[in-house]
Structures are given as C-alpha cells and as structure tokens.
Write an enzyme that holds these catalytic residues in place. Sequence first.
Site, PDB file in Angstrom:
ATOM      1  NE  ARG A 144     -28.207  -1.461 -99.830  1.00 31.02           N
ATOM      2  CZ  ARG A 144     -28.253  -0.508 -98.904  1.00 31.02           C
ATOM      3  NH1 ARG A 144     -27.794   0.720 -99.176  1.00 31.02           N
ATOM      4  NH2 ARG A 144     -28.759  -0.767 -97.704  1.00 31.02           N
TER       5      ARG A 144
ATOM      6  CE  LYS B 136     -31.806  -1.880-100.342  1.00 29.32           C
ATOM      7  NZ  LYS B 136     -32.237  -3.051 -99.546  1.00 29.32           N
TER       8      LYS B 136
ATOM      9  NE  ARG C  54     -24.950  -4.039 -98.484  1.00 28.93           N
ATOM     10  CZ  ARG C  54     -25.015  -2.828 -97.944  1.00 28.93           C
ATOM     11  NH1 ARG C  54     -24.095  -1.932 -98.243  1.00 28.93           N
ATOM     12  NH2 ARG C  54     -25.992  -2.506 -97.116  1.00 28.93           N
TER      13      ARG C  54
END
Length: 293
Positions: A146, A170, A242
């Site tokens: 990301r 994340k 991605r």
Amino acid sequence: MLIDSFLNYLQFEKNYSKKTINSYRVDLIQLESYAKDCNEELTLINVDTDIIRQWIVNLLSKGYTASSVNRKLSSLRTFYKFFLIKKEVSSDPARKVTGPKKKKPLPVFLKETDINKILDETEFKEGFLGVRDRMIIEMFYATGIRLSELIGLDDADINLNDSLIKVTGKRNKQRLIPFGSELKESILKYLSIRNETITTWPEAFFVKETGERLYSALVERLVKRQISKVVTLKKRSPHVLRHTFATAMLNNEANLNAIKEILGHASLAATEVYTHTTFEELKNVYKLAHPRA
C-alpha cells in the site's frame, strides 16, 4: 391528496430541498402508476409487499441501478412511516422488502504490457529523482504494498540477503514480503545513487532530495504521471499498481492464500475480488478471439 400531504410535510416540517421533494414525488407516482397497471383498484394505501417487489424487478429490468432502486425504496419507507404515525395505514408494505445489492466495482489494474511499458519504455527524470521514481513504480508492482506502507519503509526493513521486505500494515500488523532478483538489482542501484546524492544518512528508504521521508501526495502525483504516459484510465493511483500486482499473481496461477498473505488482507474474501477481475478479462479475451462469441 396523500402524496401532496406527504410532500408538504417534507417541505414545511423537514425543510427538504425542492430537488429532493421532486424525487420523492416521482418515486411515489411511479409506484402508484405501476400498481394501477396491475389492478385499477390499487393505490399507495392498499398495495402489498408483492406488488412492491414486482415493481422493483420491473425497475431493474428497465436498467435502473441498485442505488437508484434502493433510493426509491427509501422514499417509500419514509412515506409509509409518515402515514403510520398519522394512522392512515396499518402497516408498511415496504418494510419487508430487501433492496438489490449494489454491485461492487471490480479493481482497476494495468495489463502486463502496460506496466512493462511504464518500467522499460517511458522516460523518467534524470539522476537520483528518475531512479527513485522508477524504483517506486517497480516496488508497488513487485510487492503489492500500500501507499502508506511504501512511504513508511526504512532501510532496516529491506533484507537484501534473504530478499525480504518487512512491511507495517493496517493496525500496525507486520508481514514479510519476498522479492526477486530483478527488484534486488533495482534496490541496489537506487541505494547507490541515493547515498551518493543525499548528504545526511536517511532512516527512511524512500526520500526527497533533502533526505526527508516522502509524503503521500508526492508519490500519488508521480504514479499518476507515469501511468498517464501509457493508459487513459480514470484511476491512476498507487492502489491501481497494488491491484495490478494481485491480478498478475493470480493470472500466473499463484495460490489465493499466498496472495492474501502478501497483500496483508484480513480475510480471503477481500482477495477473492481479483478472481472476478481475471474472469472478466477472460471473458473479454473470449469475445475478441472466438469466431462465434
């Protein structure tokens, strides 16, 4: 009369805009008209759930989107809620009606030929900036990381001996991403010119000419600039790269669970969307190639 009474309520008590009120009017008249086509004695007060379901099917067959149909259902529910309070209807026939599910858009990705053009044929800036910018495109495509993960990379996260990158994703979850010899060569080239150009030794892997860590908007601009040189996609963000990584892996028979782990997805469902993408591509190839498609 009932529709006018309801619309007056929206205008004078709820202060809805004219545009919104007109949308409610259209929705209610549309259902009432459909109901009367089914049975002249039907009105908005005595239609039942089956009629509303048939109306939804009719709308979808005419090309209305799921979003449009769900908005119309919302209009009906507000209408019946109003008259339930006024005790002019005994039940809400729209309450048990489930609206159509919105079709999730498929991920946008680049074809292998397009990403190869970006890396091998398009021009990058001279010197350190050009090498860095190409390295960024290649890093996205080779690892599927990301944007936030890329700008958060430190030198310590790159293990050249084992060809592994440690990524913090994340919720601060860390994972290891393997990389191949081609990316390793690019990393070594980038590090060499970076360390010659930057006077202060950086902790961050990707830096500006000042040695400072990159920020999101800068990376987004350079990715958009390079993608724009080969394709006219509406979306030209780092996330497209991605998606390109994941689609390329799946097209080359990579295991879905392995792709999930590399991408850092919490569930397999998030990764499975790429199977739909590759199937759509397969259908397009079939239509173009088969003589009777």
